[in-house]
Design an enzyme around this catalytic site. Structure first.
Site, short mmCIF file in Angstrom:
data_model
loop_
_atom_site.label_atom_id
_atom_site.label_comp_id
_atom_site.label_asym_id
_atom_site.label_seq_id
_atom_site.Cartn_x
_atom_site.Cartn_y
_atom_site.Cartn_z
N HIS A 22 0.83 -1.20 0.00
CA HIS A 22 0.00 0.00 0.00
C HIS A 22 0.87 1.26 0.00
O HIS A 22 1.52 1.56 0.99
CB HIS A 22 -0.90 -0.03 1.24
CG HIS A 22 -1.84 1.10 1.36
ND1 HIS A 22 -1.84 1.96 2.43
CD2 HIS A 22 -2.84 1.52 0.54
CE1 HIS A 22 -2.79 2.85 2.29
NE2 HIS A 22 -3.42 2.61 1.15
N HIS A 64 -1.40 10.80 -2.60
CA HIS A 64 -2.73 10.48 -2.08
C HIS A 64 -3.58 11.73 -1.86
O HIS A 64 -4.70 11.82 -2.37
CB HIS A 64 -2.60 9.71 -0.76
CG HIS A 64 -3.93 9.37 -0.16
ND1 HIS A 64 -4.59 10.22 0.72
CD2 HIS A 64 -4.73 8.27 -0.29
CE1 HIS A 64 -5.73 9.67 1.09
NE2 HIS A 64 -5.83 8.49 0.49
#
Length: 275
Positions: A22, A64
């Site tokens: 991730h 992100h």
């Protein structure tokens, strides 16, 4: 009839879930940096996950948040900055702000902490000495709307990865975004991310039969009925973000095909001990 592309059959043939890093090995290194992805590959991750946003001059970068306060100590927005401007920022120091004062801290390569373009990440995967898959999440809402998916499919196409058999799959919490990817690249695997268990009854009638479903581990743990429904429907399940032994056990009980984790080395260790 449910479509079963070659990439999916291959994933289901393995005995354990695919371990997906991730944002790279983000427990150890600053997320979305080259250093984090190199670390994840060194640890043996089967796949790499990244979020992508579009810069003002049309580049897809692995970031992100929409703004850069958390990871680059600036209030700037990714969408309003050119790649050259982002390239001047430090995306790694926030992870270990006292490193310069630690005599035992290893010397850091400044280039490994720069903004990472999706193209550079794809190049690294293409050149790697073993098969590695990619899970690319498009972030919405964004001022660029559907241009994000269009650019993503174009970049994947440059590598021949916009068709059946691609090592890449595209994920989003946006139903429109996933539908858009399917229109642009009908044979590419897609993942409908699910933030809340109660969203699934609404999504179920409108998602494709062959779409992978990506629920969060908290929702699977707190609402076990969600997992049971997905299993009953024969859905392939990819779960985020799995970081503990107990969370992995939930995934193993459901027979999920991929776990997305900040700690790929730890997940692989747990899976190895479970063999």
């Amino acid at each position: 009839m449910r479509r079963t592309p070659r990439t999916r059959r291959d994933r289901r043939a393995v005995a354990r879930p695919q371990v997906v890093a991730h944002r790279g090995s983000s427990h150890e290194k600053a997320e979305h940096t080259l250093a984090a992805y190199v670390k994840a590959l060194d640890e043996g991750a089967d796949a790499l996950e990244c979020d992508v946003r579009l810069t003002a001059d049309g580049h897809l970068v692995c970031v992100h948040d929409r703004d850069l306060r958390r990871t680059a100590a600036t209030p700037g927005l990714v969408s309003t900055m050119n790649l050259a401007e982002l390239d001047e920022l430090d995306f790694a120091s926030w992870k270990n702000p006292w490193a310069d004062l630690d005599d035992d801290s290893p010397e850091r390569d400044p280039d490994a902490g720069k903004v990472l373009t999706l193209r550079k990440l794809l190049e690294m995967v293409a050149d790697y000495d073993r098969h590695v898959e990619l899970a690319v999440e498009t972030k919405h809402p964004t001022r660029y709307g559907g241009l994000v998916e269009r650019r993503l499919v174009e970049v994947l196409g440059d590598f021949g990865w916009d068709r059946d058999g691609s090592p890449a799959r595209v994920m989003s919490f946006s139903l429109n975004a996933v539908n858009r990817v399917r229109r642009l690249a009908p044979d590419l695997d897609v993942v409908m991310l699910v933030d809340k268990a109660h969203h699934w009854p609404v999504l179920r009638p409108v998602v494709g039969d062959d779409w992978i479903i990506g629920p969060g581990i908290k929702e699977l743990r707190d609402h076990p009925g969600l997992g049971r429904h997905l299993l009953k429907e024969g859905r392939e399940i990819h779960v985020w973000t799995v970081n503990t032994a107990d969370e992995l056990d939930v995934c193993l009980d459901l027979g999920v095909t991929a776990v997305i984790t900040d700690r790929p080395a730890y997940m692989l260790e747990l899976l190895g001990s479970a063999d």
